[in-house]
Structure formats: structure tokens, C-alpha cells
Design a protein around this motif. Structure first.
Motif, mmCIF file in Angstrom:
data_model
loop_
_atom_site.group_PDB
_atom_site.id
_atom_site.type_symbol
_atom_site.label_atom_id
_atom_site.label_comp_id
_atom_site.label_asym_id
_atom_site.label_seq_id
_atom_site.Cartn_x
_atom_site.Cartn_y
_atom_site.Cartn_z
ATOM 1 N N ALA A 509 24.073 -36.768 70.018
ATOM 2 C CA ALA A 509 24.804 -35.764 70.251
ATOM 3 C C ALA A 509 26.933 -35.444 70.053
ATOM 4 C CB ALA A 509 24.854 -34.567 71.195
ATOM 5 N N LEU A 510 26.871 -37.306 70.935
ATOM 6 C CA LEU A 510 28.595 -36.832 71.445
ATOM 7 C C LEU A 510 29.238 -38.121 69.917
ATOM 8 C CD1 LEU A 510 31.225 -37.393 73.093
ATOM 9 C CD2 LEU A 510 29.690 -38.996 73.987
ATOM 10 N N ALA A 511 28.377 -38.823 69.252
ATOM 11 C CA ALA A 511 28.282 -39.525 68.895
ATOM 12 C C ALA A 511 28.830 -38.341 66.304
ATOM 13 C CB ALA A 511 27.260 -40.165 68.026
ATOM 14 N N ARG A 512 27.779 -37.676 67.580
ATOM 15 C CA ARG A 512 28.136 -36.196 65.567
ATOM 16 C C ARG A 512 29.160 -35.475 65.802
ATOM 17 N NH1 ARG A 512 23.350 -32.163 66.650
ATOM 18 N NH2 ARG A 512 23.909 -31.864 67.936
ATOM 19 N N SER A 513 29.081 -35.354 67.143
ATOM 20 C CA SER A 513 30.900 -34.235 67.391
ATOM 21 C C SER A 513 31.885 -35.421 66.990
ATOM 22 C CB SER A 513 30.938 -33.439 69.016
ATOM 23 O OG SER A 513 29.410 -33.521 68.983
ATOM 24 N N LEU A 514 31.872 -36.507 67.439
ATOM 25 C CA LEU A 514 33.209 -37.774 67.011
ATOM 26 C C LEU A 514 33.157 -37.398 65.990
ATOM 27 C CD1 LEU A 514 32.442 -40.553 70.229
ATOM 28 C CD2 LEU A 514 34.390 -38.530 70.558
ATOM 29 N N VAL A 515 32.271 -37.853 65.109
ATOM 30 C CA VAL A 515 31.874 -37.984 63.527
ATOM 31 C C VAL A 515 33.049 -36.480 62.735
ATOM 32 C CG1 VAL A 515 30.697 -38.434 61.482
ATOM 33 C CG2 VAL A 515 30.752 -39.376 63.295
ATOM 34 N N THR A 516 32.338 -35.619 63.685
ATOM 35 C CA THR A 516 33.076 -34.763 62.880
ATOM 36 C C THR A 516 34.681 -34.634 63.006
ATOM 37 O OG1 THR A 516 30.991 -32.900 63.710
ATOM 38 C CG2 THR A 516 33.982 -32.347 63.221
ATOM 39 N N ASP A 517 35.711 -35.225 64.054
ATOM 40 C CA ASP A 517 36.812 -35.810 64.297
ATOM 41 C C ASP A 517 37.874 -34.290 64.287
ATOM 42 O OD1 ASP A 517 39.189 -36.990 64.871
ATOM 43 O OD2 ASP A 517 39.175 -37.322 62.353
ATOM 44 N N PRO A 518 37.045 -33.222 65.068
ATOM 45 C CA PRO A 518 38.230 -31.706 64.704
ATOM 46 C C PRO A 518 39.839 -32.259 65.154
ATOM 47 C CG PRO A 518 36.424 -31.402 66.741
ATOM 48 C CD PRO A 518 36.366 -33.235 65.946
ATOM 49 N N GLU A 519 40.216 -31.187 65.443
ATOM 50 C CA GLU A 519 41.892 -31.178 65.822
ATOM 51 C C GLU A 519 41.556 -30.762 67.036
ATOM 52 O OE1 GLU A 519 45.735 -31.375 66.426
ATOM 53 O OE2 GLU A 519 44.518 -31.474 63.859
ATOM 54 N N ALA A 520 41.292 -30.236 67.513
ATOM 55 C CA ALA A 520 40.822 -29.903 69.633
ATOM 56 C C ALA A 520 39.304 -30.123 69.092
ATOM 57 C CB ALA A 520 40.948 -28.315 69.777
ATOM 58 N N LEU A 521 38.622 -31.091 70.080
ATOM 59 C CA LEU A 521 37.377 -31.016 70.188
ATOM 60 C C LEU A 521 36.977 -31.064 72.127
ATOM 61 C CD1 LEU A 521 34.609 -32.218 70.089
ATOM 62 C CD2 LEU A 521 35.058 -34.913 70.751
ATOM 63 N N VAL A 522 36.257 -29.893 72.424
ATOM 64 C CA VAL A 522 35.237 -29.386 73.690
ATOM 65 C C VAL A 522 34.864 -30.492 74.185
ATOM 66 C CG1 VAL A 522 35.431 -27.777 75.271
ATOM 67 C CG2 VAL A 522 36.938 -27.720 73.373
ATOM 68 N N LEU A 523 34.104 -30.715 75.140
ATOM 69 C CA LEU A 523 32.737 -31.435 75.566
ATOM 70 C C LEU A 523 32.779 -30.741 77.153
ATOM 71 C CD1 LEU A 523 33.593 -35.414 74.332
ATOM 72 C CD2 LEU A 523 32.385 -33.534 73.519
#
Length: 626
Positions: A509-523
Motif C-alpha cells: 500500500a505504501l508503494a502504491r501511494s509513492l507511485v501516485t506522487d501527489p503534491e502532498a502525501l499524508v501517511l
């Protein structure tokens, strides 16, 4: 609207003020299909109702020994039979089209509302209820929409036949015209009780569905604590309550069905007795008696649709009420005037309610003294706080005495700002593209690993780099062994990633979020299910991959905190300290207590020397005073 035209380009804005209003809104949006179904229904029912005249005409032709009239009667019956077949076929076709298009419209509306609410949906509505609405309730709503035009055609046919019988044979026709409304309205006193019992049954069934959904979702935890039998017993009791409610409801509907059979039988007896009396006096012919008798027999067919529409409405009304409740939920209160410029903003991410500031391009860690606040803060930073949702019925638990924080939320909080622009004022698609929130329990949908990572992205981060940063090497090896061509990207992932461990699911799931590469990422707690060595490598990988991008990590892990550019400590809903991890450990006792899990009784009065890396993530010489 035809089935081939689905899905709707725009399903419209529903009237979700109540269940009946929602059903009325659906009917208005299907007026064309309903009129087509009504027209074919009138052809079908009027042809069925015309058969008695053809039969009576044929009987009278036989009595009068008229071959010409008998042939004409036969031709009329054949013509009516063809009309019945055509009308029935097209009525079924148009009615089913109405059912499917109405169900598709409701499902599209529910899907859009679910996408708009995001994670906030399940905090207002149970996950099981959402499943019940999008499956069984959609079917009940479609049933009512389908039955509506058939009922309208049947009702008009009954009226036309009664008028025709009065004109054709006034004496017997008057008896039928008086008896038919009595037959149609006789079950009305029973409908409120039947409706209440149907509502009770649907309520029990919905609760059982919610319980089953929640039990399945937490099955792994239940097995770990040995709670399977306990929850299985709860589901058995809920199932028995559904069965009892269904039996009570079925008894009432069987009584209604019995009345619908009994009263037409009594009307037939009256018609035959009175008709024979009139025939003996020579006031009517044998053919007219046969015609009226057959007409009363045939009218039982359209009368059955009165019972169907009553059942359909009784079952669809609570379903429509539940659907309207979900559709009435709002993500945010829409501003009076939205932004004309929908360009994706950039800059600092700032929450005025808590004072949390995540400077652009930096890795900011947020530590919350209250673990529950971390999840709510993550939602706020994503632009969909629970405080701005509205619905038809507030949760009484939200207004418990002493819960000041939730009371403040209900009063409404200012929107989070990105580059000085409120997220609430951005179109939803723009807000979702610039800020991505990964929950502490992310969901993996079934499919291949390639499909899991095929998400909207800037293109700056390759899936291979994201997998490496999330330390997924062992996951890829395991997936390669399960793949037929030994390619991990083509390996199948089961629903919710149940075939993977908790740490493996979290890293994918973290890899999926990193691929998205948004302006701001909240984990939100992205490494809570991995070991400390893997956690340290993930922290370094995320920091390197997100270089120059705004990243917020809500965590209390020293290994992540030590690699953050800045750390914000939030206590009682307010940012009370900002700095680097080692600095806050030395200067802020409340922060140290949260990070090291150290109570006041356990904290020594004076400690000099190196603190273990397990507590701070580093080794430093400190001198602290309690």
C-alpha cells in the motif's frame, strides 16, 4: 434510456430528503420508459379483458346457429391472442429496462457519493449497511420502479372494463362496477400493518448483514483472540431474528393474498346467481351472461397487480430510505462561490484548527498525544474532515457529555490550506490529486500487482522505485513464486490482500501511494506492522524518494521521527512543540513520554549518559531533569 446506453453520463442530483421523495424522483427521471411500459401494458391487459367478449359472442353465435358470426368471433379471438402476446412481450421488455436503468442510476449515485465521502463514509454509516444498500436495496427499489407501470396499466384496464360492462349490460355491469372497487380497496386496512412488518424484517436483515460484514472483516483478529464462536453465536441469534420477522411478514402477506382470492370468488357467485336470474326472465342472453362472467374471471389477473404494487412499495420504501440516507451525506459544505482557477495549488500544507504546518518539500512527522486524533487529523489534512459531514440523523454518541473535542468538530472547523488555498474550495478531483492520505489500515483490491500499481500518477516515480523504497523485495519474491511466469507483477493478489501478511500488505500500500506522487502525501502509521530494521530502511527510502515533495507522517516511531526534517507534537488538539526529534526528546517531557512509552512514575529524576537507540532512534548524551 436503453440498457445499451448505460452507464449514465450524468445520473442527476437525487431528492434524498426521504425514501418516498427519492422514489418519486426516480419515477420522474424515467417518465419516457414508464409511458412506453404503460402503453404496452394497456395493449396487453385490454386484449386480455377483450377475450370474454369474443367468447360470449362465439357462444351466442352457436346458440343462434350462425356460422358467419362464429367465424367472426374466432377471428376476433385470434387477433386478441396476437395482441396479448405482443403486449406481454413488450411490456416485459420495457418493464425490465426500467428496472435495470433505475438500478443502474441508483448504483451510480451511490458510487459517486462513496467516492466523494471517501473514508468518512464508514464513520457515518456502517460498512454492512453500505453493502446492503448497494445490493439488496437496489434490487427492491428496481422492483417498485418495474411494477409501477404494470400497476398503472392494470388499474386503467379495470376502470375501462367496468365502464364497458355497464354500457354493454347495465344490470350485471352495475354489480361488477360496484364490486371491483371493493375488491381493490379491501386490503387497504391491512397494508399499514404489513408495511410495518416488512420494515421490521428489512431492519433485522440489515443488522444481520452489518454483523456478517464486520465479522468477516475482522476474522483474522477474531481467530487470534479465540472469538470466532462468540461472534458466530451473535450471528446465529441475528439470523433467527430475521427468520422470525420474515415469518410474521409472510403471514400478513398471505392473509392479503387470501383476501384477494376470496373476495373475487364471492363476486363471481353474486354475478352468476344474479345473471342466471336475469337470463330466466329473458332480460339478458346466454352470450351476455357468459361475457360478464368471463370478464369478472379475467379481471382477477389485473387485480393481482394491486397486491404486487403494495408489496413492492412496502419493501422498497425502507430500502429507498436507506439509500436516501447515504446519498444525503455531504463531504463538505459547498462554498458560496468556488474557485474559478482549478489549477492544482502547491506550497505549505497548514491546518488552522491544530496549528500543524508541513512546509513544502520537507518531510514532516506529526506525533499526537491522543492516538484517535491522529486518524482524524489525517482526514483533515486530506480535505475531508468528519466535522463537515451532514446527514439526516446525528449519532447520539457524538454528543456525549464531556466530549469537548467532538463538540468542537460538530461546530465546524476551518479548512486545511495548501499554498494558502482552502482545500474545501477546490473541486473534489483537484483536491484528491494534490493531497493523498494513506490510512493506517489501507485496502488492497483483488487483481495483479501491476493493476494495484496502475494508479493516476505524475509519472515521476516508477513502480520499481516505489517498491524498492517501501522495501518490498521479499514480497516480490513471494509473489514471483505464486506466479505462473515467475513475474511478480502478474501475480494475483486476493481480496484485501488476505494471502499476504500485515506487514506485506502495508508495504505494498505504501508503494502504491509513492507511485501516485501527489503534491502532498499524508501517511498515517505507515510502518506499524513491520520490524524495526525494515522500518529504518523504509524511512530512508521514503525520505529519498520524496525529496522535494511535501510529506507528512503521523507516527510515534523513533526510527521515522529521527529521519524527519521537522517534528510537530500535537497535544489536546493543538500543536504545542516543533523541532527535531532529538531536540524534542531532550526538551519536551510530554513528547518524550509518548515516543518512549514512558510514564511519569517510570521516568528517573536525573539521567546522564546515552539513551538506547530503541527509545530515541539515535545515541546521544543528554542530561535531563524531571
Amino acid at each position: 434510456m436503453q440498457i445499451s446506453d448505460l452507464p449514465y453520463s450524468d445520473p442527476g442530483v437525487p431528492d434524498a430528503r426521504s425514501g418516498p421523495r427519492f422514489l418519486l424522483w426516480l419515477g420522474r427521471n424515467q417518465i419516457g420508459g414508464q409511458l412506453k411500459s404503460l402503453a404496452w401494458g394497456l395493449l396487453h391487459f385490454s386484449s386480455v379483458a377483450g377475450l370474454p367478449y369474443g367468447v360470449g359472442y362465439a357462444v351466442q353465435a352457436v346458440v343462434d346457429r350462425s356460422g358467419t358470426r362464429l367465424a367472426a368471433a374466432g377471428g376476433l379471438i385470434v387477433l386478441l391472442g396476437a395482441a396479448i402476446a405482443l403486449g406481454d412481450t413488450m411490456l416485459h421488455r420495457t418493464a425490465v429496462t426500467n428496472w435495470i436503468t433505475a438500478a443502474a442510476r441508483v448504483q451510480q449515485l451511490l458510487a459517486r457519493r462513496t467516492a466523494a465521502l471517501g473514508a468518512a463514509l464508514t464513520r457515518r454509516v456502517a460498512a454492512g449497511e453500505v453493502v446492503a444498500v448497494s445490493t439488496g436495496d437496489v434490487e427492491k427499489i428496481g422492483w417498485f420502479v418495474e411494477a409501477l407501470s404494470r400497476f398503472a396499466a392494470a388499474a386503467l384496464t379495470v376502470v375501462l372494463v367496468c365502464v364497458a360492462l355497464v354500457v354493454y349490460q347495465p344490470a350485471l355491469g352495475a354489480v361488477v362496477a360496484i364490486g371491483m372497487p371493493v375488491l381493490a380497496l379491501a386490503v387497504l386496512p391491512l397494508l399499514p400493518r404489513a408495511t410495518r412488518r416488512a420494515d421490521h424484517q428489512r431492519e433485522k436483515a440489515g443488522r444481520a448483514t452489518e454483523l456478517a460484514s464486520d465479522t468477516v472483516a475482522g476474522l483474522r483478529v477474531l481467530r487470534g483472540i479465540g472469538g470466532e464462536e462468540l461472534f458466530l453465536d451473535r450471528y446465529r441469534r441475528a439470523s433467527q431474528e430475521v427468520r422470525k420477522a420474515a415469518v410474521r411478514s409472510a403471514r400478513m402477506w398471505s392473509l392479503i393474498s387470501a383476501i384477494q382470492v376470496l373476495l373475487p370468488g364471492l363476486l363471481l357467485i353474486v354475478v352468476v346467481w344474479y345473471g342466471v336470474h336475469l337470463a330466466r326472465e329473458g332480460r339478458i342472453s346466454v352470450g351476455e351472461l357468459v361475457t360478464v362472467y368471463s370478464a369478472v374471471m379475467i379481471l382477477n389477473y389485473p387485480l393481482r397487480h394491486f397486491e404486487e404494487i403494495a408489496m413492492a412499495y412496502s419493501f422498497s420504501r425502507p430500502s429507498a430510505q436507506r439509500a436516501a440516507r447515504v446519498l444525503s451525506l455531504q463531504r463538505v459544505t459547498e462554498p458560496a462561490g468556488g474557485l474559478l482557477d482549478t489549477t492544482a495549488p502547491s506550497g505549505d500544507l497548514y491546518d488552522p484548527a491544530t496549528g500543524v504546518l508541513a512546509p513544502a518539500g520537507l518531510l514532516t512527522a506529526v506525533v499526537c498525544g491522543d492516538p484517535d486524533l491522529a486518524g482524524r487529523l489525517a482526514d483533515r489534512l486530506g480535505g475531508h474532515p468528519a466535522s463537515t459531514e451532514t446527514g439526516d440523523a446525528p449519532n447520539p454518541d457524538d454528543t456525549a457529555a464531556g466530549d469537548d473535542e467532538r463538540e468542537a468538530e460538530k461546530a465546524g472547523l476551518p479548512s486545511v490550506l495548501l499554498g494558502g488555498i482552502p482545500l474545501d474550495e477546490l473541486p473534489l478531483d483537484v483536491a484528491r490529486s494534490v493531497v493523498l492520505v494513506q490510512d493506517k489500515d489501507p485496502v488492497l483490491l483483488s487483481g495483479t500487482l501491476a493493476e494495484l500499481l496502475y494508479v493516476p500518477s505524475s509519472g515521476a516515480v516508477r513502480p520499481e522505485d516505489a517498491l524498492a523504497a517501501a522495501q518490498c523485495a521479499d514480497v516480490l519474491d513471494a509473489l514471483a513464486q505464486s506466479s505462473l511466469d515467475e513475474d511478480p507483477m502478474s501475480a494475483r493478489i486476493t481480496e484485501r490482500g488476505r494471502s499476504l501478511s500485515g506487514g506485506q500488505r502495508q508495504r505494498l500500500a505504501l508503494a502504491r501511494s509513492l507511485v501516485t506522487d501527489p503534491e502532498a502525501l499524508v501517511l498515517d502509521e505507515p510502518t506499524s506492522a513491520v520490524d524495526s530494521h525494515t522500518e529504518a530502511r523504509i524511512a530512508q527510502g521514503v525520505r529519498a524518494l520524496r525529496q522535494g515533495r511535501t510529506t507528512v507522517v503521523l507516527t510515534s516511531s523513533p526510527l521515522l521521527l529521527d529521519r524527519a526534517d521537522r517534528v510537530v507534537f500535537v497535544q489536546d488538539g493543538t500543536a504545542v512543540a516543533v523541532g527535531e526529534h532529538r531536540e524534542l526528546v531532550r526538551t519536551e517531557p510530554r513528547y518524550r513520554a509518548v515516543v518512549t512509552r514512558e510514564t511519569d512514575a517510570e521516568a528517573p529524576a536525573v539521567r546522564t549518559g546515552p539513551r538506547p537507540a530503541s527509545e530515541t532512534g539515535i545515541e546521544i548524551d543528554i542530561e535531563e531533569t524531571a
